[in-house]
Design a protein around this motif. Structure first.
Motif, mmCIF file in Angstrom:
data_model
loop_
_atom_site.group_PDB
_atom_site.id
_atom_site.type_symbol
_atom_site.label_atom_id
_atom_site.label_comp_id
_atom_site.label_asym_id
_atom_site.label_seq_id
_atom_site.Cartn_x
_atom_site.Cartn_y
_atom_site.Cartn_z
ATOM 1 N N VAL A 169 0.890 -1.163 0.000
ATOM 2 C CA VAL A 169 0.000 0.000 0.000
ATOM 3 C C VAL A 169 0.923 1.207 0.000
ATOM 4 C CG1 VAL A 169 -1.824 1.243 1.206
ATOM 5 C CG2 VAL A 169 -1.772 -1.262 1.278
ATOM 6 N N LEU A 170 0.917 1.954 -1.091
ATOM 7 C CA LEU A 170 1.928 2.969 -1.363
ATOM 8 C C LEU A 170 1.294 4.338 -1.576
ATOM 9 C CD1 LEU A 170 4.937 3.599 -2.213
ATOM 10 C CD2 LEU A 170 4.234 2.957 -4.545
ATOM 11 N N GLY A 171 1.851 5.344 -0.933
ATOM 12 C CA GLY A 171 1.435 6.723 -1.192
ATOM 13 C C GLY A 171 2.570 7.452 -1.877
ATOM 14 N N VAL A 172 2.278 8.098 -3.010
ATOM 15 C CA VAL A 172 3.303 8.872 -3.704
ATOM 16 C C VAL A 172 2.851 10.319 -3.819
ATOM 17 C CG1 VAL A 172 4.312 6.932 -4.961
ATOM 18 C CG2 VAL A 172 2.433 8.200 -5.993
ATOM 19 N N GLY A 173 3.817 11.223 -3.856
ATOM 20 C CA GLY A 173 3.503 12.636 -3.985
ATOM 21 C C GLY A 173 4.502 13.489 -3.241
ATOM 22 N N ASN A 174 4.266 14.787 -3.300
ATOM 23 C CA ASN A 174 5.180 15.756 -2.716
ATOM 24 C C ASN A 174 4.415 16.663 -1.764
ATOM 25 O OD1 ASN A 174 7.009 17.810 -2.174
ATOM 26 N ND2 ASN A 174 7.838 17.826 -4.250
ATOM 27 N N ARG A 216 -0.304 11.809 2.395
ATOM 28 C CA ARG A 216 -1.224 12.007 3.526
ATOM 29 C C ARG A 216 -2.241 10.866 3.625
ATOM 30 N NH1 ARG A 216 2.319 14.449 6.135
ATOM 31 N NH2 ARG A 216 2.687 16.640 5.611
ATOM 32 N N ALA A 217 -2.659 10.327 2.489
ATOM 33 C CA ALA A 217 -3.624 9.222 2.512
ATOM 34 C C ALA A 217 -2.989 7.953 3.071
ATOM 35 C CB ALA A 217 -4.188 8.982 1.112
ATOM 36 N N ILE A 250 -9.915 12.129 2.266
ATOM 37 C CA ILE A 250 -8.925 11.140 2.711
ATOM 38 C C ILE A 250 -9.598 9.981 3.454
ATOM 39 C CG2 ILE A 250 -6.960 10.767 4.265
ATOM 40 C CD1 ILE A 250 -5.810 13.430 3.233
ATOM 41 N N PRO A 251 -10.562 10.218 4.376
ATOM 42 C CA PRO A 251 -11.226 9.070 5.023
ATOM 43 C C PRO A 251 -11.898 8.127 4.019
ATOM 44 C CG PRO A 251 -11.671 11.076 6.242
ATOM 45 C CD PRO A 251 -10.996 11.496 4.970
ATOM 46 N N GLU A 252 -12.535 8.686 3.004
ATOM 47 C CA GLU A 252 -13.177 7.851 1.977
ATOM 48 C C GLU A 252 -12.125 7.058 1.193
ATOM 49 O OE1 GLU A 252 -15.842 8.420 -2.087
ATOM 50 O OE2 GLU A 252 -15.603 10.124 -0.723
ATOM 51 N N ASP A 269 4.996 14.671 9.495
ATOM 52 C CA ASP A 269 3.716 13.981 9.553
ATOM 53 C C ASP A 269 2.596 15.021 9.454
ATOM 54 O OD1 ASP A 269 4.752 14.675 12.249
ATOM 55 O OD2 ASP A 269 2.733 14.081 12.858
ATOM 56 N N PHE A 270 1.407 14.561 9.146
ATOM 57 C CA PHE A 270 0.282 15.461 8.888
ATOM 58 C C PHE A 270 0.049 16.436 10.038
ATOM 59 C CE2 PHE A 270 -4.174 16.675 8.847
ATOM 60 C CZ PHE A 270 -4.348 17.042 7.527
#
Length: 196
Positions: A13-18, A29-30, A147-149, A181-182
């Protein structure tokens, strides 16, 4: 003759972005929110891929199945989620560019394909950004609101894949350290928070 050795499928499970470019940080963040919300078995890796590009090849090639969170410009209303699966996820840099850093991740998928170690199942959970131009800005409200969805969608996909996903009890170890972190970074990045 011994019992057959059945290996559990490896899932990424991967999150990508800046996170430095407002809604471009959606994927990071997701995946961070997913990590805080859900406990997964040890055959599942939850990873902040940030903007690592080709450095992610070994993670992708080790995965049997892959879920990616990313900010995607689908030309929809800001905060709209769109889930794209398997062959619908563009693999090569010649495909239409729909994300600021997608060329890098397309190269990762292309390399995995060339190595004949492409994930059997691939799902992209994309979110339409509202702002990709605010250097140091937080994710916008329409994107933060979905993000919750997005993480519930990921949990549902994992369950359909036969992965035991459960709500996390207690706090999770930090996925992102060093104050990015967020909770820490987004507060500092939000100019309104500084005047409150």
């Amino acid at each position: 003759m011994g019992e057959p050795n059945f290996r559990k499928r490896r899932v990424l499970v991967l999150g990508v972005g800046n996170i430095l470019w407002a809604d471009e940080g959606f994927g990071v963040r997701a995946v961070e929110a997913f990590h805080r919300a859900y406990a997964v078995p040890n055959n599942v890796t939850v990873l902040d891929g940030g903007t690592q590009g080709l450095y992610l090849v070994h993670h992708v090639t080790e995965a049997d199945d892959l879920i990616i969170f990313d900010a995607i410009d689908f030309g929809l209303a800001p905060g709209t989620l769109k889930i794209v699966a398997n062959d619908e996820v563009p693999k090569f840099t010649g495909a239409k560019k729909i994300s600021l850093h997608q060329t890098g991740f397309q190269d990762v998928l292309s390399a995995a394909d060339l190595l004949d170690r492409y994930p059997a199942k691939l799902v992209l959970i994309g979110c339409q950004p509202a702002d990709l131009d605010s250097w140091g800005g937080p994710v916008t409200e329409p994107v933060k609101a979905v993000i919750p969805e997005a993480i519930m969608a990921a949990a549902g996909i994992l369950e359909r894949w036969g992965v035991d996903v459960s709500p996390r009890s207690g706090s999770a170890p930090t996925l992102l350290g060093n104050g990015i972190d967020f909770e820490h970074y987004e507060w500092r990045a939000d100019p309104a928070a500084l005047t409150a």
